[in-house]
Design an enzyme around this catalytic site. Structure first.
Site, PDB file in Angstrom:
ATOM      1  N   ASP A 114       2.713  16.095 -17.433  1.00 21.45           N
ATOM      2  CA  ASP A 114       1.680  15.625 -18.359  1.00 21.45           C
ATOM      3  C   ASP A 114       1.163  14.243 -17.975  1.00 21.45           C
ATOM      4  OD1 ASP A 114       3.430  17.595 -19.779  1.00 21.45           O
ATOM      5  OD2 ASP A 114       1.956  17.292 -21.370  1.00 21.45           O
ATOM      6  N   ASP A 133       5.578  13.835 -12.044  1.00 22.74           N
ATOM      7  CA  ASP A 133       5.634  14.106 -13.459  1.00 22.74           C
ATOM      8  C   ASP A 133       4.528  15.124 -13.769  1.00 22.74           C
ATOM      9  OD1 ASP A 133       5.801  13.522 -16.330  1.00 22.74           O
ATOM     10  OD2 ASP A 133       3.907  12.471 -15.980  1.00 22.74           O
TER      11      ASP A 133
HETATM   12  P1  IMP Z   1       6.157  15.077 -18.682  1.00 21.96           P
HETATM   13  O1  IMP Z   1       5.028  14.091 -18.851  1.00 21.96           O
HETATM   14  O2  IMP Z   1       5.833  16.132 -17.666  1.00 21.96           O
HETATM   15  O3  IMP Z   1       7.456  14.411 -18.436  1.00 21.96           O
HETATM   16  O4  IMP Z   1       6.245  15.915 -20.056  1.00 21.96           O
HETATM   17  C1  IMP Z   1       6.491  15.297 -21.297  1.00 21.96           C
HETATM   18  C2  IMP Z   1       6.023  16.168 -22.419  1.00 21.96           C
HETATM   19  O5  IMP Z   1       6.613  17.471 -22.355  1.00 21.96           O
HETATM   20  C3  IMP Z   1       6.437  15.668 -23.769  1.00 21.96           C
HETATM   21  O6  IMP Z   1       5.579  14.687 -24.239  1.00 21.96           O
HETATM   22  C4  IMP Z   1       6.405  16.926 -24.621  1.00 21.96           C
HETATM   23  O7  IMP Z   1       5.100  17.096 -25.147  1.00 21.96           O
HETATM   24  C5  IMP Z   1       6.652  18.048 -23.671  1.00 21.96           C
HETATM   25  N1  IMP Z   1       7.975  18.712 -23.869  1.00 21.96           N
HETATM   26  C6  IMP Z   1       8.156  20.019 -24.084  1.00 21.96           C
HETATM   27  N2  IMP Z   1       9.457  20.303 -24.164  1.00 21.96           N
HETATM   28  C7  IMP Z   1      10.136  19.155 -24.008  1.00 21.96           C
HETATM   29  C8  IMP Z   1      11.528  18.831 -23.993  1.00 21.96           C
HETATM   30  O8  IMP Z   1      12.420  19.675 -24.132  1.00 21.96           O
HETATM   31  N3  IMP Z   1      11.830  17.537 -23.798  1.00 21.96           N
HETATM   32  C9  IMP Z   1      10.873  16.592 -23.600  1.00 21.96           C
HETATM   33  N4  IMP Z   1       9.570  16.863 -23.603  1.00 21.96           N
HETATM   34  C10 IMP Z   1       9.183  18.131 -23.814  1.00 21.96           C
HETATM   35 MG    MG Z   2       3.896  12.180 -18.178  1.00 21.17          MG
END
Ligand code: IMP
Ligand code: MG
Length: 434
Positions: free
Chosen positions: A155, A153
């Site tokens: 973020d 993942d």
């Molecule tokens: P992950 O933790 O890498 O899965 O990223 C999640 C974060 O990506 C979300 O909390 C959003 O802040 C950001 N984000 C940006 N664009 C999108 C989208 O199209 N769908 C979902 N999350 C997005």
């Molecule tokens: Mg995440």
């Protein structure tokens, strides 16, 4: 009763991992019986050492018993025994296991690190159990088989929420090390962008390091893909493309099932989600604006530095999820979706990370990443040789949770824990080689 039920549901169930809570409960008994809180004023010494040893022995025994119970659960799974396993009866939400879990050995490892059985006032915690499970899982993927694919993942897992992977991130050399050991890597993020520059902005530290590496072969460099928007945009590492990423056309990687999701169904589903999100912004008076994309819809803070309260984010996820489930496009179940709380925002994405990780398994399994045709049918990397690392695993509105359907997982709480996990993994892989 209804109110009580709703309170229980909204405040408890989706905030708990039943398996971890259950193990924690089992460990609480020897903690109460054998920890020696009186030792603090009765003086240190022999009695405390005995208590610590006793607690260690009892915790180990309990984890060995759980380990055996998981083995029995796996037998039920494999032989398709129609009756539930004992574990299923005790923890009804338990899902499938792709490997056995050496919990006793994992406990001993974490106890050496965290001094769990030396504590007299703080019982084995949720985090202790989560980390024991992570250790057991990476011991399993490296010992009983070979790790072929690691997905991450973005973020909170690779970088802090909303930040980017900067060149000095300690995670980068560890990811390069995995590539060097011929492990394929997929960054499976919900962040959904249609162009390479946006992903480069988030991941430039890693992409530049791979491009500059003299240790990695071209095939190893190609063993890195970005799967964005959960399962919507695939980019492969390509040193000759702008921003080091080449978009891969959907026709080359959509699974047959994904190819059957019609644009009309996707739009209908996102329309319902958008209306539900707008309602929440209004009724909860959220400092947020709507963000609609071709494969997602969400609410983001407005002004950008505003903070939407955690309770409001969770309420929004639960409202939108329920609304979608009960809607006409949701009931038709033709298109899967994932509604989740991103920490500062809420998004509903088409597909989820189980699809995203599965695409990576197929892409690399059919040698797509090594210059082959990719995607399509053909072979794929099995679940037991796949590890997904993420931070979102609480069942409602947690996007990494879905990856559990297609591979083994590790649940981390911050990028620092990812670094520790990767060190543990490198250690185990090194030991196996020697
Ligand atoms: P992950 O933790 O890498 O899965 O990223 C999640 C974060 O990506 C979300 O909390 C959003 O802040 C950001 N984000 C940006 N664009 C999108 C989208 O199209 N769908 C979902 N999350 C997005
Ligand atoms: Mg995440």
């Amino acid at each position: 009763m209804t109110t009580r039920y709703r309170v229980e549901y909204a405040l408890k169930t989706h905030r708990r991992d039943q398996f971890i809570e259950w193990v924690k409960g089992l460990l609480a008994v020897p903690f109460v019986l054998y920890s020696q809180p009186t030792g603090v004023f009765e003086g240190q010494g022999q009695r405390l050492a005995v208590a610590q040893e006793e607690a260690h022995r009892r915790y180990s025994e309990i984890l060995r018993d759980v380990e055996i119970m998981i083995d029995d659960h796996i037998t039920h799974q494999k032989e398709e025994i129609p009756f539930p396993s004992k574990l299923k009866l005790l923890v009804p939400t338990i899902g499938p296991f792709f490997t056995r879990l050496p919990l006793e050995a994992a406990f001993k490892y974490q106890d050496r690190k965290r001094y769990i059985s030396s504590r007299r006032f703080v019982s084995p915690s949720f985090n202790d159990v989560r980390l024991i499970l992570n250790s057991a899982q990476i011991m399993a993927v490296t010992t009983y088989g070979t790790l072929q694919l690691a997905t991450f993942d973005g973020d909170v897992t690779l970088y802090e929420d909303g930040q980017s992977l900067e060149p000095d991130s300690p995670v980068i050399p560890r990811l390069l090390d995995l590539l060097r050991k011929n492990v394929r890597i997929g960054i499976v993020t919900a962040a959904g962008y249609t162009t390479a520059d946006r992903y480069y902005a988030r991941l430039h530290g890693l992409l530049d390091a791979v491009a500059l590496s003299t240790e990695l072969s071209p095939a190893q460099k190609q063993s890195l893909v970005i799967m964005g928007g959960e399962a919507n945009y695939l980019f492969e590492f390509d040193p000759t493309s702008p921003h080091l990423l080449a978009p891969v056309p959907r026709a080359r990687w959509l699974t047959p099932e994904m190819a059957s999701w019609s644009d009309a169904d996707i739009v209908a589903l996102l329309d319902v989600a958008e209306a539900a999100l707008r309602d929440c912004v209004r009724s909860l008076n959220l400092p947020a604006v709507l963000a609609r994309k071709d494969r997602a819809v969400g609410i983001v803070p407005s002004p950008p530095h505003a903070r939407i309260p955690r309770e409001s984010l969770e309420e929004t996820v639960l409202v939108v999820q329920k609304t979608l489930e009960l809607s006409v496009p949701g009931r038709a179940r033709r298109v899967p979706f994932c509604a989740f709380n991103g920490g500062r925002d809420v998004f509903v994405d088409i597909g989820d990370k189980s699809w995203g990780v599965n695409v990576c398994q197929r892409w690399f399994g059919s040698a797509g990443g090594a210059g082959g045709s990719g995607g399509g049918t053909g072979s794929m990397i099995p679940a037991e040789n796949t590890l997904h690392v993420g931070d979102q695993f609480l069942s409602a509105g947690a996007n990494d949770f879905r990856a559990r359907n297609v591979g083994t997982t590790a649940w981390i709480a911050n990028p620092g824990e990812t670094v520790e996990l990767l060190d543990e993994l490198a250690d185990l892989m090194g030991k196996k080689l020697s």
